[in-house]
Enzyme design. Structure first.
Site, PDB file in Angstrom:
ATOM      1  N   GLY A  11       0.631  -0.897   0.270  1.00 11.65           N
ATOM      2  CA  GLY A  11       0.087  -0.099   0.214  1.00 11.65           C
ATOM      3  C   GLY A  11       0.670   1.263   0.040  1.00 11.65           C
ATOM      4  NE  ARG A  72      -2.119  -4.964  -1.145  1.00 13.39           N
ATOM      5  CZ  ARG A  72      -1.760  -3.420  -0.018  1.00 13.39           C
ATOM      6  NH1 ARG A  72      -0.506  -4.018   0.749  1.00 13.39           N
ATOM      7  NH2 ARG A  72      -2.468  -2.682  -0.163  1.00 13.39           N
ATOM      8  CG  ASP A 103       3.096  -6.125   7.322  1.00 13.88           C
ATOM      9  OD1 ASP A 103       2.925  -6.092   6.695  1.00 13.88           O
ATOM     10  OD2 ASP A 103       2.633  -7.246   8.235  1.00 13.88           O
ATOM     11  CB  THR A 125       2.081   0.814   6.184  1.00 14.09           C
ATOM     12  OG1 THR A 125       1.669   0.788   6.246  1.00 14.09           O
ATOM     13  CG2 THR A 125       3.608   0.567   7.323  1.00 14.09           C
ATOM     14  CG  ASP A 129       1.283  -2.223  10.633  1.00 16.62           C
ATOM     15  OD1 ASP A 129       2.672  -1.856   9.942  1.00 16.62           O
ATOM     16  OD2 ASP A 129       0.856  -3.056   9.362  1.00 16.62           O
TER      17      ASP A 129
HETATM   18  O1  F6P Z   1      -1.438  -1.515   4.563  1.00 20.67           O
HETATM   19  C1  F6P Z   1      -2.478  -0.319   4.205  1.00 20.67           C
HETATM   20  C2  F6P Z   1      -4.286  -0.659   3.993  1.00 20.67           C
HETATM   21  O2  F6P Z   1      -4.564   1.332   3.380  1.00 20.67           O
HETATM   22  C3  F6P Z   1      -4.232  -0.664   4.807  1.00 20.67           C
HETATM   23  O3  F6P Z   1      -5.019  -0.192   6.464  1.00 20.67           O
HETATM   24  C4  F6P Z   1      -5.774  -1.382   4.638  1.00 20.67           C
HETATM   25  O4  F6P Z   1      -6.447  -2.189   5.165  1.00 20.67           O
HETATM   26  C5  F6P Z   1      -5.063  -1.913   3.347  1.00 20.67           C
HETATM   27  O5  F6P Z   1      -4.077  -1.250   2.949  1.00 20.67           O
HETATM   28  C6  F6P Z   1      -6.043  -1.754   2.231  1.00 20.67           C
HETATM   29  O6  F6P Z   1      -5.713  -2.180   0.781  1.00 20.67           O
HETATM   30  P1  F6P Z   1      -5.776  -2.080  -1.036  1.00 20.67           P
HETATM   31  O7  F6P Z   1      -5.129  -0.735  -1.193  1.00 20.67           O
HETATM   32  O8  F6P Z   1      -5.042  -3.062  -1.699  1.00 20.67           O
HETATM   33  O9  F6P Z   1      -7.230  -2.101  -1.211  1.00 20.67           O
END
Ligand code: F6P
Length: 322
Positions: A11, A72, A103, A125, A129
């Site tokens: 993210g 990802r 992570d 991030t 976390d």
């Molecule tokens: O890890 C960052 C984050 O924004 C989290 O807070 C959230 O759960 C997730 O990524 C959302 O992921 P995506 O953008 O793939 O929907």
């Protein structure tokens, strides 16, 4: 002369650009060559990379998102995927890699290090976390975005004498909800780390209503599966406390925007230190911040640390919101 590769993964987070800029500028200052890899590990496997110079990172320190794009990548979780990644890195003469991400991204860097390929992680991030560091890049900006939203919601909440539930991101971590909830003066903060019952929240609301409190802001972290969803809470508060409830899911608005000064400076310090570490011949490390000092430690050690929750702050928030 070292050749450094850099990528952003997972993210995105405001401040990643400032970190890229710091890595590229520090590396060039110290006589290294830098390759920017687009779209994280996915772009690496697809050989989507280009050499960067001083002006490649001009005019980006204030921009949200990441100029290198992010993704990802499932393939990089496999051994074949990582072998291909190392092959591509070697093909371009890259001797070490800087990974900016959370992570999951650090896991990729850890695996590369285990294969003998030097990698350094920079924490980026909005979730904050990672236990080994007090702050991750993007957390401060996201927190300010949430506070701004709470302020606006509070206006209409007050006009209509409503209960407004604001759902914030953070995955399994309640930091964003806790800190933004305190700064935004929320009446209730719900986080995954603390078990509460929906009935208890309804009871608390009824008590404050009796005291004459006509509107209320509830900040709820997205990861509170055990407690229930925002719509479950809405139902309970409507039925048990007779409240007029609205739910706002802030979503990806929390991931964007120009980074705060705090995030820009943090990212610059992290990027600069990452390059220093590589020049010192260190690898398999992550950079972080503890008590305003830039630190580094072994990736494996960092990833093995379970995230703790600031219960003291949480208890304080409860006292301040009676
Ligand atoms: O890890 C960052 C984050 O924004 C989290 O807070 C959230 O759960 C997730 O990524 C959302 O992921 P995506 O953008 O793939 O929907």
């Amino acid at each position: 002369m070292k050749t450094i590769g850099i990528l952003t993964s997972g993210g995105d987070a405001p401040g990643m650009n400032a970190a890229i800029r710091a890595v590229v500028r520090s590396a060039i200052y110290y006589g290294c060559k830098v390759y920017g890899i687009n779209r994280g590990y996915k772009g690496l496997l697809e050989e989507d990379l280009m050499e960067m110079n001083l002006s490649s990172v001009g005019d980006i320190i204030h921009r949200g998102g990441t100029m290198l794009k992010s993704s990802r990548c499932e393939e990089f979780k496999t051994e074949e995927g990582r072998k291909l990644g190392v092959k591509v890195l070697k093909k371009y003469g890259i001797d070490c890699l800087v990974v900016i991400g959370g992570d999951g991204s650090f896991n990729g860097a850890k695996k590369l290090s285990e294969m003998g390929f030097p990698a350094i992680g920079i924490p980026g991030t909005i979730d904050n976390d990672l236990e080994y560091t007090d702050y991750t890049i993007g957390f401060d900006t996201a927190m300010n975005t949430v506070i701004d939203a709470i302020g606006k919601i509070r206006d209409t909440s007050s006009s209509h004498e409503r209960v407004n539930i604001v759902e914030v991101m953070g995955r399994n971590c309640g930091d964003l909800a806790l800190y933004a909830g305190i700064a935004g003066g929320a009446e209730t903060i719900i986080v995954p780390e603390v078990d509460v019952k929906l009935d208890e929240i309804a009871l608390r609301l009824k008590t404050t209503q009796k005291r004459g409190k006509r509107h209320s802001i509830i900040v709820m972290a997205e990861g509170v599966e055990k407690v229930g969803s925002a719509s479950d809470l809405k139902k309970v508060l409507t039925e048990q406390a007779g409240a007029d409830v609205r739910v706002t899911v802030l979503g990806h608005v929390q991931r964007g925007g120009s980074p705060t000064a705090f995030d820009r400076i943090l990212a610059s310090r992290f990027g600069y230190r990452a390059v220093e570490l590589l020049l010192e011949g260190k690898s398999s490390r992550v950079v972080g911040i503890k008590d305003n000092k830039i630190i580094d430690l072994d990736i494996q050690e960092a990833l093995a640390m379970p995230k703790t929750f600031n219960r003291e702050l949480y208890e304080m928030a409860k006292v301040l919101s009676i």
